[in-house]
Design a protein around this motif. Structure first.
Motif, PDB file in Angstrom:
ATOM      1  N   LYS A 189      41.785  61.154  48.137  1.00 14.29           N
ATOM      2  CA  LYS A 189      42.007  60.522  46.835  1.00 14.29           C
ATOM      3  C   LYS A 189      43.129  59.495  46.915  1.00 14.29           C
ATOM      4  O   LYS A 189      43.046  58.417  46.310  1.00 14.29           O
ATOM      5  CB  LYS A 189      42.337  61.589  45.781  1.00 14.29           C
ATOM      6  CG  LYS A 189      41.158  62.476  45.410  1.00 14.29           C
ATOM      7  CD  LYS A 189      41.524  63.406  44.266  1.00 14.29           C
ATOM      8  CE  LYS A 189      40.335  64.236  43.836  1.00 14.29           C
ATOM      9  NZ  LYS A 189      40.648  65.112  42.680  1.00 14.29           N
ATOM     10  N   TYR A 190      44.195  59.846  47.657  1.00 13.13           N
ATOM     11  CA  TYR A 190      45.316  58.922  47.816  1.00 13.13           C
ATOM     12  C   TYR A 190      44.861  57.641  48.515  1.00 13.13           C
ATOM     13  O   TYR A 190      45.187  56.525  48.078  1.00 13.13           O
ATOM     14  CB  TYR A 190      46.439  59.581  48.626  1.00 13.13           C
ATOM     15  CG  TYR A 190      47.414  58.594  49.218  1.00 13.13           C
ATOM     16  CD1 TYR A 190      48.234  57.813  48.402  1.00 13.13           C
ATOM     17  CD2 TYR A 190      47.499  58.408  50.604  1.00 13.13           C
ATOM     18  CE1 TYR A 190      49.121  56.886  48.950  1.00 13.13           C
ATOM     19  CE2 TYR A 190      48.377  57.485  51.155  1.00 13.13           C
ATOM     20  CZ  TYR A 190      49.185  56.727  50.326  1.00 13.13           C
ATOM     21  OH  TYR A 190      50.045  55.806  50.859  1.00 13.13           O
ATOM     22  N   GLU A 191      44.104  57.771  49.603  1.00 17.07           N
ATOM     23  CA  GLU A 191      43.654  56.613  50.364  1.00 17.07           C
ATOM     24  C   GLU A 191      42.747  55.711  49.523  1.00 17.07           C
ATOM     25  O   GLU A 191      42.788  54.482  49.646  1.00 17.07           O
ATOM     26  CB  GLU A 191      42.925  57.068  51.628  1.00 17.07           C
ATOM     27  CG  GLU A 191      43.871  57.666  52.675  1.00 17.07           C
ATOM     28  CD  GLU A 191      43.133  58.340  53.813  1.00 17.07           C
ATOM     29  OE1 GLU A 191      41.877  58.265  53.834  1.00 17.07           O
ATOM     30  OE2 GLU A 191      43.788  58.949  54.679  1.00 17.07           O
ATOM     31  N   ARG A 192      41.946  56.319  48.652  1.00 22.53           N
ATOM     32  CA  ARG A 192      41.060  55.554  47.781  1.00 22.53           C
ATOM     33  C   ARG A 192      41.881  54.690  46.811  1.00 22.53           C
ATOM     34  O   ARG A 192      41.623  53.491  46.636  1.00 22.53           O
ATOM     35  CB  ARG A 192      40.153  56.501  47.007  1.00 22.53           C
ATOM     36  CG  ARG A 192      39.068  55.791  46.181  1.00 22.53           C
ATOM     37  CD  ARG A 192      38.295  56.804  45.353  1.00 22.53           C
ATOM     38  NE  ARG A 192      37.729  57.846  46.196  1.00 22.53           N
ATOM     39  CZ  ARG A 192      37.722  59.146  45.875  1.00 22.53           C
ATOM     40  NH1 ARG A 192      38.288  59.549  44.749  1.00 22.53           N
ATOM     41  NH2 ARG A 192      37.157  60.012  46.677  1.00 22.53           N
ATOM     42  N   LEU A 193      42.902  55.286  46.192  1.00 21.15           N
ATOM     43  CA  LEU A 193      43.756  54.555  45.256  1.00 21.15           C
ATOM     44  C   LEU A 193      44.613  53.516  45.982  1.00 21.15           C
ATOM     45  O   LEU A 193      44.876  52.430  45.448  1.00 21.15           O
ATOM     46  CB  LEU A 193      44.653  55.530  44.496  1.00 21.15           C
ATOM     47  CG  LEU A 193      43.969  56.305  43.365  1.00 21.15           C
ATOM     48  CD1 LEU A 193      44.815  57.487  42.929  1.00 21.15           C
ATOM     49  CD2 LEU A 193      43.711  55.384  42.181  1.00 21.15           C
ATOM     50  N   LYS A 199      44.315  45.869  47.546  1.00 16.94           N
ATOM     51  CA  LYS A 199      43.152  45.116  48.023  1.00 16.94           C
ATOM     52  C   LYS A 199      43.414  43.616  48.162  1.00 16.94           C
ATOM     53  O   LYS A 199      42.801  42.943  48.993  1.00 16.94           O
ATOM     54  CB  LYS A 199      41.946  45.365  47.120  1.00 16.94           C
ATOM     55  CG  LYS A 199      42.109  44.884  45.682  1.00 16.94           C
ATOM     56  CD  LYS A 199      40.855  45.202  44.871  1.00 16.94           C
ATOM     57  CE  LYS A 199      41.010  44.728  43.421  1.00 16.94           C
ATOM     58  NZ  LYS A 199      39.805  45.052  42.611  1.00 16.94           N
ATOM     59  N   ASP A 200      44.321  43.070  47.371  1.00 12.75           N
ATOM     60  CA  ASP A 200      44.614  41.634  47.439  1.00 12.75           C
ATOM     61  C   ASP A 200      46.014  41.349  47.978  1.00 12.75           C
ATOM     62  O   ASP A 200      46.567  40.270  47.758  1.00 12.75           O
ATOM     63  CB  ASP A 200      44.475  41.003  46.044  1.00 12.75           C
ATOM     64  CG  ASP A 200      43.067  41.131  45.487  1.00 12.75           C
ATOM     65  OD1 ASP A 200      42.117  40.948  46.266  1.00 12.75           O
ATOM     66  OD2 ASP A 200      42.929  41.427  44.285  1.00 12.75           O
ATOM     67  N   MET A 201      46.598  42.316  48.707  1.00 12.77           N
ATOM     68  CA  MET A 201      47.958  42.161  49.204  1.00 12.77           C
ATOM     69  C   MET A 201      48.039  42.401  50.709  1.00 12.77           C
ATOM     70  O   MET A 201      47.283  43.199  51.253  1.00 12.77           O
ATOM     71  CB  MET A 201      48.903  43.149  48.491  1.00 12.77           C
ATOM     72  CG  MET A 201      49.060  42.900  47.000  1.00 12.77           C
ATOM     73  SD  MET A 201      49.998  44.233  46.181  1.00 12.77           S
ATOM     74  CE  MET A 201      51.563  44.153  47.068  1.00 12.77           C
ATOM     75  N   ASP A 202      48.955  41.678  51.349  1.00 13.09           N
ATOM     76  CA  ASP A 202      49.265  41.953  52.748  1.00 13.09           C
ATOM     77  C   ASP A 202      50.322  43.056  52.780  1.00 13.09           C
ATOM     78  O   ASP A 202      51.344  42.968  52.091  1.00 13.09           O
ATOM     79  CB  ASP A 202      49.811  40.702  53.436  1.00 13.09           C
ATOM     80  CG  ASP A 202      48.741  39.633  53.611  1.00 13.09           C
ATOM     81  OD1 ASP A 202      47.573  40.008  53.800  1.00 13.09           O
ATOM     82  OD2 ASP A 202      49.091  38.439  53.537  1.00 13.09           O
ATOM     83  N   TYR A 211      55.578  50.213  46.275  1.00 14.73           N
ATOM     84  CA  TYR A 211      54.663  49.516  45.367  1.00 14.73           C
ATOM     85  C   TYR A 211      54.464  48.048  45.759  1.00 14.73           C
ATOM     86  O   TYR A 211      53.509  47.403  45.318  1.00 14.73           O
ATOM     87  CB  TYR A 211      55.163  49.612  43.916  1.00 14.73           C
ATOM     88  CG  TYR A 211      56.380  48.780  43.614  1.00 14.73           C
ATOM     89  CD1 TYR A 211      56.262  47.528  43.014  1.00 14.73           C
ATOM     90  CD2 TYR A 211      57.662  49.237  43.922  1.00 14.73           C
ATOM     91  CE1 TYR A 211      57.380  46.754  42.738  1.00 14.73           C
ATOM     92  CE2 TYR A 211      58.776  48.476  43.652  1.00 14.73           C
ATOM     93  CZ  TYR A 211      58.633  47.237  43.058  1.00 14.73           C
ATOM     94  OH  TYR A 211      59.754  46.484  42.793  1.00 14.73           O
ATOM     95  N   ILE A 212      55.347  47.502  46.630  1.00 13.95           N
ATOM     96  CA  ILE A 212      55.191  46.119  47.086  1.00 13.95           C
ATOM     97  C   ILE A 212      54.588  46.053  48.490  1.00 13.95           C
ATOM     98  O   ILE A 212      54.507  44.987  49.092  1.00 13.95           O
ATOM     99  CB  ILE A 212      56.529  45.352  47.041  1.00 13.95           C
ATOM    100  CG1 ILE A 212      57.581  46.033  47.911  1.00 13.95           C
ATOM    101  CG2 ILE A 212      57.013  45.200  45.609  1.00 13.95           C
ATOM    102  CD1 ILE A 212      58.866  45.217  48.063  1.00 13.95           C
ATOM    103  N   GLY A 213      54.202  47.207  49.049  1.00 15.91           N
ATOM    104  CA  GLY A 213      53.495  47.217  50.324  1.00 15.91           C
ATOM    105  C   GLY A 213      54.349  47.291  51.567  1.00 15.91           C
ATOM    106  O   GLY A 213      53.879  46.978  52.669  1.00 15.91           O
ATOM    107  N   THR A 214      55.601  47.713  51.423  1.00  9.32           N
ATOM    108  CA  THR A 214      56.475  47.887  52.585  1.00  9.32           C
ATOM    109  C   THR A 214      56.606  49.373  52.917  1.00  9.32           C
ATOM    110  O   THR A 214      56.267  50.232  52.103  1.00  9.32           O
ATOM    111  CB  THR A 214      57.872  47.299  52.315  1.00  9.32           C
ATOM    112  OG1 THR A 214      58.434  47.929  51.145  1.00  9.32           O
ATOM    113  CG2 THR A 214      57.788  45.798  52.075  1.00  9.32           C
ATOM    114  N   GLY A 215      57.131  49.669  54.111  1.00 13.90           N
ATOM    115  CA  GLY A 215      57.340  51.060  54.498  1.00 13.90           C
ATOM    116  C   GLY A 215      58.430  51.710  53.663  1.00 13.90           C
ATOM    117  O   GLY A 215      59.300  51.022  53.099  1.00 13.90           O
TER     118      GLY A 215
END
Length: 306
Positions: A189-193, A199-202, A211-215
């Motif tokens: 479920k986590y991986e799906r969300l 989907k539109d972020m590097d 939330y901004i896609g960093t570690g």
């Protein structure tokens, strides 16, 4: 030989062995303090001039500075490592630190989590958005796999497989831990969300992301765990990654599902004596549970039914 020259050589030796940045930072800080003490307080600059009395005086200094016994023992472990290497390299004839008396560390029973408390912390998060799902997955993995803080933060997408996790542990040592069906359900479920949210972020290649896609940083992970404890109303206990690691170990031992040798491998301990310390932290209720499950008479009935 100049002490500083030998220590510089040892530092490069540690780099070659692949010690982590945190370990190297701790070593450098401690060796700098040791050199300053020996030069400034004892007038020593050569490795061969260091005596047992000098190192005993260094331990006394740490005690006078108000350091706790466990901190002094941890610090002196770094000192011992250096002198052991010097002995192995033939720079000294005697490993002096082995004869230094260290303060006794009090054995305190860790007030660990109960099953109900851990379940409440997991249930405190939902799947209504990415952050909620991430925090639920984080807490679940800590409780079900017993990973260290740096290990769970360092997980990459490739590390988390269908039924197992490749963990990069202390000293860059790798090990495999297993994903239970209960944890797998949460991770799916986590991986799906996560996929939908980014989907539109590097993003970074970390399995758990901000939330901004960093570690995740150490502070971020700590905040997630503290939030879980607050939502679950946990009081009077240390809510930390280590307490979850302790919970995992004790649960494995009390249920009788794992022997201490297998548990040692799953936890990534270099020595089984480290794992055995978890046995010493079990409270009376946990020991009672383990004793009952191990009772020969109780198992007679089970064997007869089977």
């Amino acid at each position: 030989m100049l002490l500083e020259d030998v220590m510089e050589e040892y530092i490069y030796h540690c780099h070659a062995r692949g010690f982590t940045k945190k370990t190297m930072k701790n070593k450098r800080q401690e060796y700098k303090q040791l050199i300053n003490f020996l030069k400034g307080k004892r007038g020593i600059t050569d490795l061969e001039s260091i005596t047992l009395h000098d190192l005993r005086a260094y331990v006394r200094l740490k005690q006078q500075q108000g350091l706790k016994p466990q901190s002094i023992v941890a610090i002196f472990k770094i000192v011992k490592a250096f002198f052991s290497w010097c002995k192995k390299e033939g720079y000294i004839e005697e490993n002096i630190p082995l004869n230094v008396e260290l303060p006794k560390v009090p054995k305190n029973v860790l007030n660990g989590f109960t099953v109900k408390e851990v379940q409440t912390m997991i249930d405190a998060f939902s799947f209504k958005n990415y952050i909620e799902a991430r925090d639920k997955a984080l807490i679940s993995m800590l409780a079900d796999c017993g990973l260290r803080a740096m290990e769970i933060r360092g997980l990459t997408n490739e590390n988390v497989r269908d039924s197992s996790i490749l963990v990069n542990g202390k000293g860059n040592k790798q090990r495999i831990v297993f994903i239970s069906p209960a944890l797998k359900r949460i991770l799916i479920k986590y991986e799906r969300l996560k996929k939908e949210y980014f989907k539109d972020m590097d993003t970074a290649n970390h399995y758990f992301l901000t939330y901004i896609g960093t570690g995740l940083s150490h502070v971020t992970l700590d905040n997630v765990i503290k939030k879980a404890g607050k939502r679950a109303g946990i009081e009077g206990k240390r809510v930390s990654p280590h307490t979850f690691r302790h919970f995992f170990a004790v649960q494995c031992l009390t249920t009788g599902q794992l022997d201490v040798y297998s548990l040692s491998r799953l936890l990534g301990h270099a020595d089984i004596s480290i794992t055995q310390k978890y046995l010493q932290t079990m409270n009376d209720e946990q020991l009672l549970t383990k004793a009952v499950s191990s009772s020969p008479l109780m198992n007679f009935k089970k064997a007869l039914i089977d």
